[in-house]
Design a protein around this motif. Structure first.
Motif, PDB file in Angstrom:
ATOM      1  N   ARG A  14       9.284  -1.298   5.516  1.00  0.00           N
ATOM      2  CA  ARG A  14       8.206  -0.336   5.227  1.00  0.00           C
ATOM      3  C   ARG A  14       8.308   0.173   3.793  1.00  0.00           C
ATOM      4  NH1 ARG A  14       8.295   3.157  10.700  1.00  0.00           N
ATOM      5  NH2 ARG A  14       6.763   1.971  11.860  1.00  0.00           N
ATOM      6  N   ILE A  15       9.533   0.480   3.395  1.00  0.00           N
ATOM      7  CA  ILE A  15       9.703   0.984   2.019  1.00  0.00           C
ATOM      8  C   ILE A  15       9.310  -0.107   1.019  1.00  0.00           C
ATOM      9  CG2 ILE A  15      11.476   1.684   0.337  1.00  0.00           C
ATOM     10  CD1 ILE A  15      12.772   3.247   2.757  1.00  0.00           C
ATOM     11  N   MET A  16       9.713  -1.337   1.291  1.00  0.00           N
ATOM     12  CA  MET A  16       9.373  -2.442   0.382  1.00  0.00           C
ATOM     13  C   MET A  16       7.856  -2.685   0.355  1.00  0.00           C
ATOM     14  SD  MET A  16      12.210  -3.685  -0.879  1.00  0.00           S
ATOM     15  CE  MET A  16      13.777  -2.854  -0.761  1.00  0.00           C
ATOM     16  N   HIS A  17       7.180  -2.288   1.439  1.00  0.00           N
ATOM     17  CA  HIS A  17       5.723  -2.432   1.487  1.00  0.00           C
ATOM     18  C   HIS A  17       5.006  -1.142   1.088  1.00  0.00           C
ATOM     19  CE1 HIS A  17       4.208  -6.308   3.184  1.00  0.00           C
ATOM     20  NE2 HIS A  17       5.519  -6.507   3.262  1.00  0.00           N
ATOM     21  N   GLY A  18       5.775  -0.117   0.752  1.00  0.00           N
ATOM     22  CA  GLY A  18       5.154   1.145   0.336  1.00  0.00           C
ATOM     23  C   GLY A  18       4.469   1.885   1.468  1.00  0.00           C
ATOM     24  N   ILE A  19       5.051   1.794   2.671  1.00  0.00           N
ATOM     25  CA  ILE A  19       4.442   2.497   3.815  1.00  0.00           C
ATOM     26  C   ILE A  19       5.334   3.674   4.200  1.00  0.00           C
ATOM     27  CG2 ILE A  19       3.553   2.284   6.160  1.00  0.00           C
ATOM     28  CD1 ILE A  19       3.774  -0.768   5.827  1.00  0.00           C
ATOM     29  N   ALA A  20       4.758   4.834   4.207  1.00  0.00           N
ATOM     30  CA  ALA A  20       5.526   6.025   4.593  1.00  0.00           C
ATOM     31  C   ALA A  20       5.628   6.111   6.112  1.00  0.00           C
ATOM     32  CB  ALA A  20       4.828   7.271   4.061  1.00  0.00           C
ATOM     33  N   SER A  21       6.654   6.755   6.578  1.00  0.00           N
ATOM     34  CA  SER A  21       6.784   7.003   8.018  1.00  0.00           C
ATOM     35  C   SER A  21       7.437   8.368   8.174  1.00  0.00           C
ATOM     36  CB  SER A  21       7.626   5.898   8.671  1.00  0.00           C
ATOM     37  OG  SER A  21       8.956   5.973   8.207  1.00  0.00           O
ATOM     38  N   PRO A  22       7.404   8.952   9.397  1.00  0.00           N
ATOM     39  CA  PRO A  22       7.903  10.327   9.545  1.00  0.00           C
ATOM     40  C   PRO A  22       9.326  10.523   9.021  1.00  0.00           C
ATOM     41  CG  PRO A  22       6.768   9.628  11.525  1.00  0.00           C
ATOM     42  CD  PRO A  22       6.852   8.429  10.641  1.00  0.00           C
ATOM     43  N   ALA A  23      10.195   9.543   9.248  1.00  0.00           N
ATOM     44  CA  ALA A  23      11.577   9.731   8.808  1.00  0.00           C
ATOM     45  C   ALA A  23      11.806   9.292   7.358  1.00  0.00           C
ATOM     46  CB  ALA A  23      12.523   8.962   9.734  1.00  0.00           C
ATOM     47  N   TYR A  24      10.889   8.556   6.812  1.00  0.00           N
ATOM     48  CA  TYR A  24      11.011   8.097   5.419  1.00  0.00           C
ATOM     49  C   TYR A  24       9.708   8.431   4.671  1.00  0.00           C
ATOM     50  CZ  TYR A  24      14.761   5.527   7.702  1.00  0.00           C
ATOM     51  OH  TYR A  24      15.864   5.201   8.449  1.00  0.00           O
ATOM     52  N   MET A  34       9.568  11.366  -0.690  1.00  0.00           N
ATOM     53  CA  MET A  34      10.940  11.096  -1.066  1.00  0.00           C
ATOM     54  C   MET A  34      11.130   9.638  -1.504  1.00  0.00           C
ATOM     55  SD  MET A  34      13.951  12.320   1.243  1.00  0.00           S
ATOM     56  CE  MET A  34      15.577  11.715   1.072  1.00  0.00           C
ATOM     57  N   TRP A  35      10.568   8.726  -0.735  1.00  0.00           N
ATOM     58  CA  TRP A  35      10.910   7.325  -0.939  1.00  0.00           C
ATOM     59  C   TRP A  35      10.025   6.610  -1.953  1.00  0.00           C
ATOM     60  CZ3 TRP A  35      15.511   5.653   0.353  1.00  0.00           C
ATOM     61  CH2 TRP A  35      16.234   6.442   1.256  1.00  0.00           C
ATOM     62  N   SER A  36       8.906   7.191  -2.284  1.00  0.00           N
ATOM     63  CA  SER A  36       8.070   6.505  -3.280  1.00  0.00           C
ATOM     64  C   SER A  36       8.718   6.568  -4.656  1.00  0.00           C
ATOM     65  CB  SER A  36       6.671   7.114  -3.320  1.00  0.00           C
ATOM     66  OG  SER A  36       6.762   8.471  -3.670  1.00  0.00           O
ATOM     67  N   LYS A  37       9.790   7.365  -4.757  1.00  0.00           N
ATOM     68  CA  LYS A  37      10.463   7.457  -6.062  1.00  0.00           C
ATOM     69  C   LYS A  37      11.346   6.237  -6.349  1.00  0.00           C
ATOM     70  CE  LYS A  37      10.247  12.392  -5.859  1.00  0.00           C
ATOM     71  NZ  LYS A  37      10.746  13.368  -4.896  1.00  0.00           N
ATOM     72  N   THR A  38      11.764   5.549  -5.286  1.00  0.00           N
ATOM     73  CA  THR A  38      12.579   4.373  -5.551  1.00  0.00           C
ATOM     74  C   THR A  38      11.702   3.271  -6.160  1.00  0.00           C
ATOM     75  OG1 THR A  38      13.714   2.512  -4.503  1.00  0.00           O
ATOM     76  CG2 THR A  38      12.327   3.804  -3.088  1.00  0.00           C
ATOM     77  N   HIS A  39      12.283   2.512  -7.089  1.00  0.00           N
ATOM     78  CA  HIS A  39      11.421   1.513  -7.711  1.00  0.00           C
ATOM     79  C   HIS A  39      11.207   0.281  -6.830  1.00  0.00           C
ATOM     80  CE1 HIS A  39      15.430   0.523  -9.216  1.00  0.00           C
ATOM     81  NE2 HIS A  39      15.018  -0.729  -9.297  1.00  0.00           N
ATOM     82  N   PHE A  40      11.792   0.298  -5.637  1.00  0.00           N
ATOM     83  CA  PHE A  40      11.503  -0.792  -4.697  1.00  0.00           C
ATOM     84  C   PHE A  40      10.285  -0.475  -3.830  1.00  0.00           C
ATOM     85  CE2 PHE A  40      16.046  -1.270  -5.564  1.00  0.00           C
ATOM     86  CZ  PHE A  40      16.048  -2.581  -6.017  1.00  0.00           C
ATOM     87  N   TRP A  41       9.817   0.764  -3.953  1.00  0.00           N
ATOM     88  CA  TRP A  41       8.688   1.220  -3.125  1.00  0.00           C
ATOM     89  C   TRP A  41       7.450   0.345  -3.384  1.00  0.00           C
ATOM     90  CZ3 TRP A  41       7.854   4.488   0.828  1.00  0.00           C
ATOM     91  CH2 TRP A  41       6.564   4.949   1.062  1.00  0.00           C
ATOM     92  N   GLY A  42       7.000  -0.332  -2.326  1.00  0.00           N
ATOM     93  CA  GLY A  42       5.787  -1.152  -2.448  1.00  0.00           C
ATOM     94  C   GLY A  42       5.947  -2.402  -3.293  1.00  0.00           C
ATOM     95  N   ARG A  43       7.204  -2.792  -3.580  1.00  0.00           N
ATOM     96  CA  ARG A  43       7.386  -3.947  -4.461  1.00  0.00           C
ATOM     97  C   ARG A  43       7.021  -5.266  -3.767  1.00  0.00           C
ATOM     98  NH1 ARG A  43      12.627  -5.073  -8.224  1.00  0.00           N
ATOM     99  NH2 ARG A  43      11.767  -3.297  -9.307  1.00  0.00           N
TER     100      ARG A  43
END
Ligand SMILES: Nc1ncnc2c1ncn2[C@@H]1O[C@H](COP(=O)(O)OP(=O)(O)OP(=O)(O)O)[C@@H](O)[C@H]1O
Length: 982
Positions: A931-941, A945-954
């Motif tokens: 999900r993080i690699m696809h840039g999809i948020a979820s309740p626990a992530y 918070m997680w869109s700051k990683t440069h792997f977000w949606g890569r």
């Protein structure tokens, strides 16, 4: 969320008449320069554009329909597995509110440059002029510059321009006056007749609408009813009929004190604004109404005795002003009148509502219509013909409104009642039907929502099964209606509602007055503007633009307004589902819909007046990848289902009848399960209730944490004797002393009951004191805990609390919405149950992805592969898209549809490894990493918070499952390295 309050109506504007000129070659996506001056553009023609965030992205958790054979198998309920069920949200028992949750605004027609305005959702606007025109006979190619020859015969419309300045009422069937203006400047007597225009290319007879003030059509309908049924004189002979009794009661009910029938009487009863007519007009209408009423009553009786085509046609003409039935209508009406449950599949805007409206008048009991959205209920309520009294229950009503509706129901003054499916969890609602109230017909609107294989599965719809409806409502006849159901979905719906195959009435899926076009776009904003400014779109009075994301609606409407195009943001999902706004001449998809069903529903908002209408879709890669990623946003792994089940079935829940709760927000975060409209937890709980084995019984959702405050003792104040009387009458003073001070004033000491004294008298208070935690002087307790220790239902406890509040003893606040349930049977093997549920959820997810791929494939075929041999031309692909849609609904196409997703990536594993190393303190599952690699948020992530990683949606362009597999492999590697070696 799954409550019935998800939409509060919306506004759409109409514009002055479209002046259609011989159309120039279609403009193409010519570069758009700086915004022109507002005074120079569109000085004679205004386009009204509704920009809407498409419902599907956020709330339609489509039930996918698997196309592979394995999927196909999984579509049918697995007899060995648990059947899914759902839980409704708790709401205080809703009430009928004639006070509609929106305002109606009137705008005076002018020909001045378009005004720029944005109304909040929930506002309806009325534009001032009603145009008399036909859509032009232009062929078009919205994106390319080449005008194409008018190949499709249905593009050959004659230009017919009108220019009346009557006020126009949005959303509803236009009310006919005796005289209707037809054509350019002509006035032709047409009496009360609409032509039956669906799918035809006939010109729409234009009707002159009564100029009106602040009232909506719903109000007008009431007003007419008032006249028809209150002012009439002699009745026919058969006074014993149910219909007759109903009208008599109605008459009695609304008779004002002064003896005369006033609109205000109705107004007050329904809480709606009404406009008084002049006395003269009242007289005239009264006479006409009297005549109509008698004829209608006679015809109803005749149709009740014999539901012949002749009688039904006469009734149709008298009540709706139509002179013929459309395809499928008569068949469905007769079926229902014969008491046969039926499945009705007609295209959008084909007139399904009529198939219950007419029977509702003839059948002796009430017709209960289950509808998925409040905005739809309101729309349908407004469209009831004047002689049918309607009501609704929805979560936004006050207890007083609920009581009033209940009262009207009991008195037989409501013939058609609209409710949400969530209502069926509410014991108080169901109790209404346990007495003498007769339900003749249950209508399940948007019935595809029952099936998890539909594009718009709603867990609460799963509760609508024949066995429950028969048991709770004692009803034998069910009418299921939809415009968009594949064969698999139809089977699921018909099986749940026990409708035999012989009772399926199914007609075409698409109206033939819709012209479909598609184009690839690299700059959608510019292309959209160019499209709107080109023929035939520029002649269209009212356009809906569907966007997938809320931010797009804001950006787009601002952009369009900068170019002097009146664009309003519409925030209701009802636009994609059933709303009947008759003057929408075009629909533009700014984003790819999630399925062909969603596409058909959404383009179905156009051309509901029968005239040719235009539907364009923009395809772009960015949106495609983003949306395909989102298809995986709600999926869960077995690990999460395991945790969920162990939370639902705690050690404690052997005790019979005990109420348990699961607070939605915290559980959602803990289990990483989304709690939005397509709430996974709710879906699982419903499955646990309605599946093959009943493990639990769902109760209405409530806010479970109560913070309660007792009033202080011994407040002292000074009031007059008059005020004292008022306070005493209101029960606001427990005890008091008074002293006259010689100036007619009285001093009072008022004593509120101390908590411990109250506890001696009231077991609820005693239990609250025992079970509460003190926080800042307030008592904080868990409602199910207190309800369990007293042995009452949570709803009973809520009523007790309300009473205490009403008496002035306490104030309180509620929070933490939770699912509530009682345990029927604890599963013996949680592991296998979890595996079965996970498999089912994953099949539903695959089906959803398959639907998206089918949609994409259809559009890509049109853009890239259509040979344009059969009438497709330029960007117009009506015929090839129609064929795709037909194959899809008939499931003659069950292939795997190609997609654009990458199946491997050289750096994927390495990136995941780096990501895991950088976040070694966080726990991940393969799905959460994907999900993080696809840039999809979820309740626990969360994205915050997680869109700051440069792997977000890569890795949005790499298939989600490929990323998940890579993540799994890396997690295994990591855990092998971190295991202590023995
Ligand atoms: N026999 C008829 N002749 C002419 N117009 C009709 C007839 N029946 C229905 N209509 C009109 O067709 C329009 C669409 O009807 P309705 O809203 O019932 O469509 P629908 O099938 O429910 O569409 P959707 O699936 O989009 O909800 C309404 O304005 C209605 O008054």
């Amino acid at each position: 969320m799954d409550s019935d309050s998800d939409s509060d109506g919306s506004h759409v504007s109409n514009t002055p008449p479209r002046v259609i000129k011989p159309s120039p070659p279609a403009p193409t996506s010519a570069p758009v320069s700086a915004p022109p001056s507002r005074r120079t553009l569109f000085s004679t023609t205004k386009s009204k554009i509704n920009v809407k965030a498409s419902s599907s992205s956020s709330h339609s958790k489509s039930a996918p329909k698997p196309k592979s054979s394995s999927h196909k198998k999984s579509k049918a309920p697995d007899p060995t597995s648990v059947e899914p069920e759902q839980t409704p949200p708790e709401e205080p028992f809703p009430t009928l509110s004639p006070i509609l949750p929106f305002q109606i605004r009137n705008r005076v027609s002018d020909q001045s440059p378009i005004s720029i305005e944005t109304l909040p959702a929930g506002f309806f606007s009325k534009s001032a002029s009603f145009s008399k025109f036909r859509r032009s006979s232009v062929s078009f190619d919205p994106i390319k510059d080449e005008p194409c020859p008018p190949l499709a015969s249905n593009l050959q419309q004659k230009v017919h321009i009108g220019g009346s300045d009557c006020a126009e009422t949005d959303w509803t069937l236009p009310e006919l006056e005796d005289e209707a203006s037809v054509g350019y400047g002509n006035t032709v007597k047409v009496g009360k007749r609409h032509s039956n225009l669906i799918g035809s290319n006939e010109p729409m007879p234009q009707v002159k609408l009564r100029k009106c003030g602040n009232e909506g059509n719903f109000v007008k309908l009431n007003l007419k009813r008032n006249k028809k049924f209150l002012n009439k004189g002699k009745r026919g002979n058969s006074t014993s009929s149910g219909g007759r009794r109903f009208y008599k009661k109605y008459k009695k009910k609304f008779k004002p004190a002064g003896g005369g029938e006033t609109e205000e009487g109705v107004c007050e009863e329904h809480g709606v604004f009404m406009e008084s007519l002049t006395k003269e007009k009242e007289k005239q209408e009264g006479k006409k109404a009297k005549f109509d009423c008698e004829s209608i009553e006679e015809t109803i009786l005749a149709a009740r005795n014999e539901s012949s085509e002749e009688n039904l046609l006469k009734l149709l003409s008298l009540t709706h002003g139509y002179d013929s039935f459309r395809e499928g209508q008569l068949e469905a009406i007769k079926m229902v009148l014969d008491g046969k449950s039926s499945m009705l599949v007609l295209p959008t805007g084909a007139g399904k509502s009529l198939c219950y409206q007419l029977p509702a008048m003839i059948l002796p009991g009430i017709t209960l219509v289950v509808s998925p959205l409040v905005a739809l209920m309101i729309d349908q309520l407004k469209q009831l013909p004047p002689m049918i009294q309607g009501g609704l229950f929805c979560s936004s009503q006050t207890p007083e409104e609920v009581s009033k509706t209940k009262m009207l129901l009991q008195q037989g003054l409501i013939k058609v009642l609209f409710v949400s499916p969530e209502r069926f969890l509410n014991a108080e609602f169901l109790s209404i039907f346990s007495g003498t109230l007769l339900v003749s017909l249950v209508v399940v609107d948007e019935a595809h929502c029952i099936s998890e294989w539909s594009h718009n599965f709603r867990p609460s719809y799963m509760r609508l099964r024949a066995s429950l409806l028969k048991e709770k409502l004692n009803v034998n006849c069910i009418l299921a209606m939809t415009a968009t159901a594949t064969t698999t979905t139809l089977h699921a719906v018909m099986s749940a509602l026990e409708i035999p195959p012989t009772s399926l009435i199914q007609k075409a899926h698409l109206r033939d007055n819709l012209h479909l076009s598609v184009s690839l776009s690299k700059d959608k904003m510019k292309d959209l503007l160019a499209l709107i400014k080109s023929s035939p779109f520029k002649e269209v009075q009212s356009i809906i633009v569907y966007c997938k994301f809320q931010f797009e609606t804001d950006v787009l409407s601002r952009y369009l307004r900068d170019y002097n195009i009146s664009a309003k943001v519409v925030a209701t999902v009802a636009f994609g589902m059933g709303l009947n706004k008759t003057d929408v001449g075009a629909v533009i998809h700014y984003s790819l819909p999630e399925s062909l069903e969603a596409y058909v529903q959404e383009i179905g908002r156009a051309g509901r007046d029968g005239r040719s209408s235009y539907c364009h879709l923009f395809l772009d890669d960015d949106t495609y990848f983003k949306l395909r990623s989102l298809m995986f946003s709600e999926g869960v792994d077995q690990y999460a289902v395991d945790k969920f089940l162990s939370q639902v079935f705690t050690n404690d829940n052997k005790s019979q009848g005990k109420i348990f709760s699961l607070v939605k927000e915290s559980a959602s975060c803990k289990l990483d399960m989304k709690e939005e409209v397509h709430d996974v937890m709710f879906t699982l709980l419903t499955q646990l209730e309605l599946g093959e084995v009943q493990y639990l019984r769902l109760l209405p959702q409530i806010n479970v944490t109560c913070t309660l405050n007792f009033h202080k003792v011994g407040r002292k104040f000074v009031i007059t004797s008059v005020h004292l009387g008022v306070l005493l009458a209101a029960g606001a003073l427990r005890s008091y002393k008074h002293v006259t001070n010689g100036r007619n004033y009285i001093k009072h000491l008022s004593y509120y009951t101390p908590p411990d004294v109250l506890a001696e008298r009231d077991i609820v208070v005693a239990e609250i004191l025992k079970k509460s935690e003190m926080k800042q002087g307030k008592y904080v307790f868990d409602i199910p805990t207190v309800a369990n220790s007293i042995g009452v239902m949570t709803t009973d406890l809520s009523i007790q609390l309300q009473n205490l509040k009403f008496k002035g003893e306490v104030t309180y606040e509620l929070k933490d919405q939770a699912f509530c349930y009682t345990i029927v049977q604890v599963p013996t093997d949680l592991c296998s149950l979890s595996a079965v549920l996970t498999k089912w959820l994953s099949e539903v997810e695959s089906c959803k992805v398959w639907k998206f791929d089918a949609m994409y494939d259809a559009v890509v075929f049109a853009v890239n592969s259509c040979e344009k041999l059969q009438g497709c031309c330029g960007a117009e692909h009506t015929l090839c898209l129609q064929k795709r849609i037909l194959d899809y609904f008939n499931e003659t196409d069950n292939n795997d549809h190609p997609n654009k997703m990458g199946q491997s990536s050289p750096f994927l594993r390495a990136d995941i490894k780096v990501f895991l190393q950088g976040n070694s303190q966080v726990k991940f599952t393969p799905r959460s990493i994907a999900r993080i690699m696809h840039g999809i948020a979820s309740p626990a992530y969360p994205s915050t918070m997680w869109s700051k990683t440069h792997f977000w949606g890569r890795y949005t362009q790499t298939d989600f499952h490929v990323v998940m597999e890579a993540a799994k492999a890396e997690l295994i590697n990591l855990s092998a390295k971190t295991q202590p070696t023995s």
